[in-house]
Design a protein around this motif. Structure first.
Motif, PDB file in Angstrom:
ATOM      1  N   ARG A  38     -10.621  78.693  -8.581  1.00 42.83           N
ATOM      2  CA  ARG A  38      -9.410  78.189  -7.941  1.00 42.83           C
ATOM      3  C   ARG A  38      -8.183  79.055  -8.254  1.00 42.83           C
ATOM      4  O   ARG A  38      -7.071  78.636  -8.033  1.00 42.83           O
ATOM      5  N   SER A  39      -8.438  80.247  -8.735  1.00 47.17           N
ATOM      6  CA  SER A  39      -7.288  81.116  -9.067  1.00 47.17           C
ATOM      7  C   SER A  39      -6.552  81.493  -7.796  1.00 47.17           C
ATOM      8  O   SER A  39      -7.124  81.526  -6.709  1.00 47.17           O
ATOM      9  N   ALA A  40      -5.310  81.819  -7.979  1.00 45.26           N
ATOM     10  CA  ALA A  40      -4.468  82.137  -6.825  1.00 45.26           C
ATOM     11  C   ALA A  40      -4.859  83.438  -6.168  1.00 45.26           C
ATOM     12  O   ALA A  40      -4.596  83.655  -4.995  1.00 45.26           O
ATOM     13  N   GLU A  41      -5.553  84.373  -6.963  1.00 49.71           N
ATOM     14  CA  GLU A  41      -5.883  85.652  -6.391  1.00 49.71           C
ATOM     15  C   GLU A  41      -7.028  85.555  -5.387  1.00 49.71           C
ATOM     16  O   GLU A  41      -7.198  86.447  -4.548  1.00 49.71           O
ATOM     17  N   ILE A  42      -7.869  84.544  -5.510  1.00 48.20           N
ATOM     18  CA  ILE A  42      -9.061  84.435  -4.651  1.00 48.20           C
ATOM     19  C   ILE A  42      -8.858  83.313  -3.642  1.00 48.20           C
ATOM     20  O   ILE A  42      -8.402  82.228  -3.977  1.00 48.20           O
ATOM     21  N   GLU A  43      -9.261  83.574  -2.425  1.00 47.66           N
ATOM     22  CA  GLU A  43      -9.108  82.568  -1.352  1.00 47.66           C
ATOM     23  C   GLU A  43     -10.024  81.388  -1.629  1.00 47.66           C
ATOM     24  O   GLU A  43     -11.198  81.557  -1.976  1.00 47.66           O
ATOM     25  N   PRO A  44      -9.542  80.156  -1.565  1.00 45.82           N
ATOM     26  CA  PRO A  44     -10.388  78.969  -1.863  1.00 45.82           C
ATOM     27  C   PRO A  44     -11.528  78.815  -0.833  1.00 45.82           C
ATOM     28  O   PRO A  44     -11.448  79.320   0.278  1.00 45.82           O
ATOM     29  N   ILE A  45     -12.553  78.157  -1.303  1.00 48.72           N
ATOM     30  CA  ILE A  45     -13.724  77.915  -0.426  1.00 48.72           C
ATOM     31  C   ILE A  45     -13.321  77.017   0.733  1.00 48.72           C
ATOM     32  O   ILE A  45     -12.538  76.091   0.583  1.00 48.72           O
ATOM     33  N   ARG A  46     -13.945  77.318   1.893  1.00 44.14           N
ATOM     34  CA  ARG A  46     -13.744  76.433   3.056  1.00 44.14           C
ATOM     35  C   ARG A  46     -14.667  75.238   2.898  1.00 44.14           C
ATOM     36  O   ARG A  46     -15.904  75.380   2.864  1.00 44.14           O
ATOM     37  N   TRP A  47     -14.130  74.046   2.885  1.00 44.12           N
ATOM     38  CA  TRP A  47     -14.886  72.852   2.491  1.00 44.12           C
ATOM     39  C   TRP A  47     -16.022  72.520   3.453  1.00 44.12           C
ATOM     40  O   TRP A  47     -17.057  72.026   3.047  1.00 44.12           O
ATOM     41  N   HIS A  48     -15.869  72.808   4.666  1.00 41.94           N
ATOM     42  CA  HIS A  48     -16.977  72.454   5.572  1.00 41.94           C
ATOM     43  C   HIS A  48     -18.204  73.297   5.303  1.00 41.94           C
ATOM     44  O   HIS A  48     -19.326  72.828   5.404  1.00 41.94           O
ATOM     45  N   ARG A  49     -18.103  74.532   4.933  1.00 36.99           N
ATOM     46  CA  ARG A  49     -19.254  75.347   4.592  1.00 36.99           C
ATOM     47  C   ARG A  49     -19.858  74.905   3.275  1.00 36.99           C
ATOM     48  O   ARG A  49     -21.077  74.867   3.109  1.00 36.99           O
ATOM     49  N   GLU A  50     -19.003  74.605   2.337  1.00 36.88           N
ATOM     50  CA  GLU A  50     -19.499  74.164   1.029  1.00 36.88           C
ATOM     51  C   GLU A  50     -20.331  72.894   1.178  1.00 36.88           C
ATOM     52  O   GLU A  50     -21.426  72.776   0.608  1.00 36.88           O
ATOM     53  N   ARG A  51     -19.806  72.008   1.930  1.00 33.66           N
ATOM     54  CA  ARG A  51     -20.539  70.754   2.123  1.00 33.66           C
ATOM     55  C   ARG A  51     -21.876  70.994   2.825  1.00 33.66           C
ATOM     56  O   ARG A  51     -22.875  70.352   2.533  1.00 33.66           O
ATOM     57  N   PHE A  52     -21.884  71.921   3.759  1.00 35.43           N
ATOM     58  CA  PHE A  52     -23.134  72.226   4.463  1.00 35.43           C
ATOM     59  C   PHE A  52     -24.186  72.762   3.507  1.00 35.43           C
ATOM     60  O   PHE A  52     -25.349  72.363   3.528  1.00 35.43           O
ATOM     61  N   VAL A  53     -23.783  73.643   2.615  1.00 37.55           N
ATOM     62  CA  VAL A  53     -24.725  74.224   1.669  1.00 37.55           C
ATOM     63  C   VAL A  53     -25.241  73.162   0.709  1.00 37.55           C
ATOM     64  O   VAL A  53     -26.451  73.064   0.443  1.00 37.55           O
ATOM     65  N   LEU A  54     -24.333  72.353   0.209  1.00 35.46           N
ATOM     66  CA  LEU A  54     -24.739  71.297  -0.732  1.00 35.46           C
ATOM     67  C   LEU A  54     -25.675  70.285  -0.074  1.00 35.46           C
ATOM     68  O   LEU A  54     -26.685  69.865  -0.657  1.00 35.46           O
ATOM     69  N   ALA A  55     -25.343  69.880   1.159  1.00 39.98           N
ATOM     70  CA  ALA A  55     -26.196  68.892   1.852  1.00 39.98           C
ATOM     71  C   ALA A  55     -27.578  69.462   2.124  1.00 39.98           C
ATOM     72  O   ALA A  55     -28.598  68.778   1.972  1.00 39.98           O
ATOM     73  N   GLY A  56     -27.649  70.739   2.520  1.00 39.87           N
ATOM     74  CA  GLY A  56     -28.947  71.361   2.767  1.00 39.87           C
ATOM     75  C   GLY A  56     -29.783  71.453   1.520  1.00 39.87           C
ATOM     76  O   GLY A  56     -30.994  71.211   1.525  1.00 39.87           O
ATOM     77  N   THR A  57     -29.139  71.785   0.414  1.00 44.27           N
ATOM     78  CA  THR A  57     -29.867  71.864  -0.860  1.00 44.27           C
ATOM     79  C   THR A  57     -30.407  70.505  -1.268  1.00 44.27           C
ATOM     80  O   THR A  57     -31.563  70.373  -1.710  1.00 44.27           O
ATOM     81  N   ALA A  58     -29.559  69.474  -1.124  1.00 48.20           N
ATOM     82  CA  ALA A  58     -29.997  68.111  -1.496  1.00 48.20           C
ATOM     83  C   ALA A  58     -31.164  67.644  -0.618  1.00 48.20           C
ATOM     84  O   ALA A  58     -32.112  67.006  -1.109  1.00 48.20           O
ATOM     85  N   LEU A  59     -31.095  67.956   0.648  1.00 45.34           N
ATOM     86  CA  LEU A  59     -32.183  67.555   1.550  1.00 45.34           C
ATOM     87  C   LEU A  59     -33.488  68.246   1.184  1.00 45.34           C
ATOM     88  O   LEU A  59     -34.561  67.626   1.194  1.00 45.34           O
ATOM     89  N   LEU A  60     -33.419  69.525   0.853  1.00 42.80           N
ATOM     90  CA  LEU A  60     -34.621  70.258   0.468  1.00 42.80           C
ATOM     91  C   LEU A  60     -35.255  69.664  -0.785  1.00 42.80           C
ATOM     92  O   LEU A  60     -36.469  69.499  -0.890  1.00 42.80           O
ATOM     93  N   ILE A  61     -34.404  69.339  -1.764  1.00 43.93           N
ATOM     94  CA  ILE A  61     -34.922  68.743  -3.010  1.00 43.93           C
ATOM     95  C   ILE A  61     -35.576  67.397  -2.722  1.00 43.93           C
ATOM     96  O   ILE A  61     -36.639  67.063  -3.258  1.00 43.93           O
ATOM     97  N   THR A  62     -34.956  66.600  -1.830  1.00 44.68           N
ATOM     98  CA  THR A  62     -35.510  65.274  -1.499  1.00 44.68           C
ATOM     99  C   THR A  62     -36.880  65.400  -0.839  1.00 44.68           C
ATOM    100  O   THR A  62     -37.821  64.668  -1.169  1.00 44.68           O
TER     101      THR A  62
END
Length: 480
Positions: A38-62
Motif C-alpha cells: 500500500r505504499s504511495a510509490e506503487i499503484e494500488p491493486i484494482r479490487w475487481h481483479r483481486e476479487r476475481f483471483v481470490l474467488a477462482g482460487t477458493a472455487l478450485l480448492i472447494t
C-alpha cells in the motif's frame, strides 16, 4: 562487521531482482500492478481483479476437496463383513426310472379331391389298389355312405406304413363328424370323431350399381351366399328384369367354422331387400315339425305356391302378347305365354306342386307337359328337347325337374315356352297375381314374431340407420 554482511546480502538480493526483472521484463510489465503493498510509490491493486483471483482460487480448492475427501473417506471405511448363507438339506421324492418314450404322432397324408377324380383314382395315386378301397368300404360300417358321392375340395387322409401299406383312412361322415378307419390292429376298427363346429354371425349390406353379384362381392359376400339371397327372394323379384340401380339389401347370415377354421357359408338368419322402392323381408324360423323355413314379417312362407320363372334363362325372347308376328308361320297371332331363351339341355322345373295332366307331342309346341295344380290353375311347358322320368298322373313337387330346354315344334332356337292358365285361360306369367300361401298357425305365429321378427327387425333397422348416417357423412365426390 555484521552490518557489512547484511548490506552485502541486501545488495546481492537487489542485484538478483534486477537481473530477474531484466530477463522477465515482459512479465513484470503485465503484472507490476499485482501487489498487496500500500505504499504511495506503487499503484494500488484494482479490487475487481483481486476479487476475481481470490474467488477462482477458493472455487478450485472447494472442487478438489469435494473429490478428494469422499475418496479418502471410502478408503478409510472398514471392509463389510461377508454374509454367511446356510445350506439346509431337503428331502425330495425319488423319481422312478422309466424307459417310456413320447407317443409317436401319426403322419396322416391329406389329399384334396380334384375335379373329375374318383375315389379309386385317389387310392391309385397313393400306390394303393381296389382291394384297399374295398377294405375301407367294408370296415366303414354306417359311415360308408359318405364315400359313394365325393365332391371337389373334399379331403381324405391316408396313414401309410413304411412299406406303403395302408394303416388308416379318415374321411368326413358328415359336416360335424369324421370317421377314422384303422388297420394296424388285429381287426379293422372304425371310430367317429365329433368335430368342433361353431357358427359365427356376419352382417352385410349392399347397393345395386350394376348387378346383384357385383353388389354382393362389394359387400363381402361370396357367390354361394349371393345365390342363397337370390333364392330367398326369387318368388317376388325377377333378378334379371326387375333390378334397378339403387336397389339395396341387408343380410344377417352364419359362417360355419370347424375346428377353428372356416368351413363354409351357413344359412341366412334374416334378410331385407328393397326393389324399386318395395321392401321384402325373410326370417329363418324353426317350425313345429322341427324343420326350418323362411317367412316374411307377416308369417307367410317365402316359398310361394308358384315359381314366377321355372327355368334359368339367358333372356326373354318373346313376351305375352295378344298379337305377334309368328317367326315361322309369318302370321299375326296371339302369343299366350312367355318364351325364355336358354341353352339346350337346361333343366325345366315344375312351377308348383301338382299332378302331370299331359306329357307328349303337341302340334306347334313340340314336346309338351301340362301340370294341374288345383281345380283352377295349371301350367304348360313347350319345346322341350326331352322329358324327365315322370309319368302322366304322377305327383310332382315345386322345383322338381320335369324336362329340358330344346327347340322341338315350331321354334327358331332353344327356349322354354311357359304358360300360366286360370280355368283354362292363359294369363301373363310375369304379371298374374299368384295366390298367397297360408301364414303360420296362431301359436307359432306369436312365437315367430316374439323370438325372431322383433329382435332381428331391430337389428336390420339399426343397420339401415347406420348406413344412411354413413352416406350422409360421406363427402360428395368432386369431378374437378
Amino acid at each position: 562487521m555484521a552490518e557489512e554482511k547484511q548490506g552485502s546480502r541486501h545488495a546481492r538480493k537487489l542485484a538478483i531482482c534486477r537481473k530477474a526483472q531484466r530477463r522477465h521484463s515482459h512479465f513484470y510489465e503485465r503484472c507490476s500492478h499485482w501487489s498487496f503493498n500500500r505504499s504511495a510509490e506503487i499503484e494500488p491493486i484494482r479490487w475487481h481483479r483481486e476479487r476475481f483471483v481470490l474467488a477462482g482460487t477458493a472455487l478450485l480448492i472447494t472442487l478438489l476437496s469435494g473429490f478428494i475427501m469422499p475418496a479418502w473417506a471410502s478408503a478409510m471405511r472398514p471392509a463389510p463383513e461377508p454374509v454367511v448363507h446356510s445350506l439346509l438339506p431337503l428331502a425330495l421324492p425319488r423319481i422312478a426310472p422309466t424307459n417310456a418314450t413320447a407317443p409317436a404322432v401319426d403322419d396322416w397324408q391329406v389329399v384334396r379331391v380334384q375335379p373329375g377324380q374318383t375315389l379309386s383314382d385317389i387310392f391309385n395315386a397313393r400306390g394303393l389298389g381296389m382291394a384297399d378301397l374295398q377294405k375301407v368300404i367294408d370296415a366303414s360300417g354306417n359311415a360308408k355312405s359318405a364315400l359313394h358321392d365325393i365332391r371337389p375340395g373334399q379331403e381324405f387322409d391316408f396313414l401309410l406304413d413304411s412299406d406303403g401299406s395302408l394303416k388308416g383312412f379318415r374321411f368326413d361322415q358328415d359336416q360335424a363328424n369324421r370317421a377314422i378307419v384303422r388297420f394296424d390292429g388285429a381287426q379293422p376298427t372304425v371310430s367317429i370323431q365329433q368335430r368342433d363346429m361353431d357358427l359365427r354371425e356376419q352382417v352385410a349390406h349392399g347397393v345395386i350399381h350394376s348387378s346383384l353379384y357385383a353388389a354382393g362381392d362389394e359387400a363381402g359376400l361370396n357367390a354361394a351366399m349371393v345365390g342363397k339371397l337370390a333364392d330367398l327372394f326369387k318368388y317376388d323379384i325377377d333378378f334379371v328384369q326387375d333390378l334397378r340401380v339403387g336397389d339395396s339389401f341387408t343380410v344377417i347370415y352364419d359362417d360355419v367354422y370347424r375346428d377353428g377354421v372356416r368351413y363354409g357359408e351357413g344359412n341366412i338368419v334374416a334378410a331385407e331387400f328393397t326393389n324399386q322402392g318395395k321392401r321384402y323381408t325373410a326370417y329363418r324360423f324353426k317350425k313345429a315339425d322341427g324343420n326350418y323355413g323362411w317367412f316374411s314379417e307377416d308369417g307367410r312362407p317365402i316359398q310361394k305356391s308358384f315359381l314366377r320363372i321355372p327355368v334359368d334363362f339367358t333372356r326373354i325372347s318373346s313376351t305375352f302378347s295378344a298379337a305377334r308376328l309368328h317367326p315361322i308361320l309369318g302370321l299375326m297371332r296371339a302369343h299366350k305365354g312367355v318364351d325364355y331363351a336358354a341353352p339346350t339341355g337346361t333343366p325345366i322345373h315344375a312351377a308348383g306342386d301338382g299332378v302331370i295332366k299331359f306329357k307328349g307331342w303337341m302340334n306347334g309346341y313340340g314336346n309338351f307337359v301340362i301340370i294341374q295344380h288345383n281345380k283352377t290353375i295349371s301350367t304348360a311347358y313347350g319345346h322341350m328337347s326331352r322329358f324327365a322320368n315322370e309319368r302322366v298322373g304322377q305327383h310332382v313337387s315345386q322345383g322338381q325337374v320335369i324336362g329340358f330346354v330344346g327347340m322341338t315344334g315350331l321354334a327358331t332356337g332353344p327356349h322354354l315356352h311357359y304358360e300360366f292358365r286360370v280355368n283354362g285361360v292363359q294369363r301373363n306369367p310375369q304379371t298374374v297375381t299368384l295366390p298367397q300361401p297360408e301364414p303360420l298357425p296362431a301359436v307359432q305365429l306369436a312365437r315367430f314374431r316374439a323370438q325372431v321378427v322383433k329382435p332381428q327387425l331391430a337389428r336390420l333397422t339399426e343397420l339401415d340407420a347406420r348406413v344412411r348416417l354413413a352416406r350422409t357423412n360421406t363427402p360428395a365426390r368432386s369431378d374437378n
